[in-house]
Enzyme design. Sequence first.
Site, PDB file in Angstrom:
ATOM      1  N   ASP A   3       0.824  -1.211   0.000  1.00 21.61           N
ATOM      2  CA  ASP A   3       0.000   0.000   0.000  1.00 21.61           C
ATOM      3  C   ASP A   3       0.859   1.263   0.000  1.00 21.61           C
ATOM      4  OD1 ASP A   3      -2.341   1.330  -0.061  1.00 21.61           O
ATOM      5  OD2 ASP A   3      -2.832   1.049   2.043  1.00 21.61           O
ATOM      6  N   HIS A  30       3.162   3.016  -8.824  1.00 19.93           N
ATOM      7  CA  HIS A  30       3.061   1.568  -9.070  1.00 19.93           C
ATOM      8  C   HIS A  30       4.347   1.044  -9.732  1.00 19.93           C
ATOM      9  CE1 HIS A  30      -0.974   1.696  -7.705  1.00 19.93           C
ATOM     10  NE2 HIS A  30      -1.464   2.315  -8.753  1.00 19.93           N
ATOM     11  N   LEU A  87      11.702 -20.600  -3.030  1.00 18.15           N
ATOM     12  CA  LEU A  87      10.603 -19.731  -2.582  1.00 18.15           C
ATOM     13  C   LEU A  87       9.408 -19.833  -3.530  1.00 18.15           C
ATOM     14  CD1 LEU A  87       9.481 -17.211  -0.977  1.00 18.15           C
ATOM     15  CD2 LEU A  87      10.672 -15.808  -2.672  1.00 18.15           C
TER      16      LEU A  87
HETATM   17  C1  FPP Z   1      -1.971  -0.240  -3.475  1.00 17.12           C
HETATM   18  O1  FPP Z   1      -1.511   1.102  -3.324  1.00 17.12           O
HETATM   19  C2  FPP Z   1      -1.282  -0.866  -4.619  1.00 17.12           C
HETATM   20  C3  FPP Z   1      -1.907  -1.468  -5.672  1.00 17.12           C
HETATM   21  C4  FPP Z   1      -3.367  -1.595  -5.798  1.00 17.12           C
HETATM   22  C5  FPP Z   1      -1.117  -2.004  -6.819  1.00 17.12           C
HETATM   23  C6  FPP Z   1       0.070  -2.819  -6.437  1.00 17.12           C
HETATM   24  C7  FPP Z   1       0.876  -3.102  -7.651  1.00 17.12           C
HETATM   25  C8  FPP Z   1       2.220  -3.023  -7.725  1.00 17.12           C
HETATM   26  C9  FPP Z   1       3.095  -2.735  -6.557  1.00 17.12           C
HETATM   27  C10 FPP Z   1       2.912  -3.221  -9.030  1.00 17.12           C
HETATM   28  C11 FPP Z   1       2.831  -4.629  -9.561  1.00 17.12           C
HETATM   29  C12 FPP Z   1       3.538  -5.589  -8.697  1.00 17.12           C
HETATM   30  C13 FPP Z   1       3.741  -6.897  -9.010  1.00 17.12           C
HETATM   31  C14 FPP Z   1       4.445  -7.772  -8.053  1.00 17.12           C
HETATM   32  C15 FPP Z   1       3.285  -7.504 -10.278  1.00 17.12           C
HETATM   33  P1  FPP Z   1      -2.489   2.301  -3.641  1.00 17.12           P
HETATM   34  O2  FPP Z   1      -2.502   2.553  -5.109  1.00 17.12           O
HETATM   35  O3  FPP Z   1      -3.846   1.998  -3.075  1.00 17.12           O
HETATM   36  O4  FPP Z   1      -1.828   3.494  -2.879  1.00 17.12           O
HETATM   37  P2  FPP Z   1      -2.587   4.702  -2.151  1.00 17.12           P
HETATM   38  O5  FPP Z   1      -3.440   4.102  -1.076  1.00 17.12           O
HETATM   39  O6  FPP Z   1      -1.463   5.525  -1.601  1.00 17.12           O
HETATM   40  O7  FPP Z   1      -3.388   5.419  -3.205  1.00 17.12           O
END
Ligand code: FPP
Length: 231
Positions: free
Chosen positions: A2, A19, A113
């Site tokens: 997050d 991201h 892993l």
């Molecule tokens: C949550 O942060 C994050 C996500 C919904 C996306 C996670 C994806 C990645 C880290 C990239 C892809 C990774 C892999 C391993 C394929 P948020 O966007 O909700 O952040 P915020 O709460 O600050 O808006």
Amino acid sequence: MDGNGRWARERGLPRTKGHYEGLTTAKNIVRAASDAGIQYVTLYVFSTENWKRTADEVGFIMGLVKQFLRNEMDFYRENKIRVRYTGDQAGLSPEIWKEVDDVMQATKDFPGLQVVLALNYGGRDEICRAMRQICRDRASPVPTTGGGTPPVITIDDISAAMDNPDIPDPDLIIRTAGEFRTSNFLLWEAAYAEYYISDKFWPDFNPEDFSQALHWYQHRDRRFGAIGAAA
Ligand code: FPP
């Protein structure tokens, strides 16, 4: 994972940049977990609720998933990392599912892993799919009224119908960006997980932070509802 969006906003950047950096963090943490001899890591990449985001953001995250799968194949091979999946594959585009499935097949015999991608994943959705599977397997719906003994559904039956029944329940769940909530992650499996909350946004979370989380975990007194060792 997050805090990607907030990390980007603090820097005046588009959310997608957060991201993008988050993908680098995910790779670093997978490497650290592999080096530490951890057996399973589940990455919460995209939830069943994340479809509420803009089409651009969803498309961008799916593109990063492809990169994580394709570009890291040499790393998986060298480190004997097995890639697996949890979630509702029926809701993924056939193109993304093929990418996931190809890497799962290519790594299925690797003994190191195991990295589980939670993609179009929801804890409630997983429990729902498991219950539907149990009903299908028993060929008749669970009766609610009338005579006869209703079929008994045990905790073990439900665990066995989850997406990856061979994978043990998580010991430690790390959540970044200082948020204290489960957000529908592994609801069934996390019954006795230890939750570690880091204030850092995911793109800033590094292998040293991961190591601190592991040390914190090592000092937890896990009682599973029984009386603790100290008592
Ligand atoms: C949550 O942060 C994050 C996500 C919904 C996306 C996670 C994806 C990645 C880290 C990239 C892809 C990774 C892999 C391993 C394929 P948020 O966007 O909700 O952040 P915020 O709460 O600050 O808006």
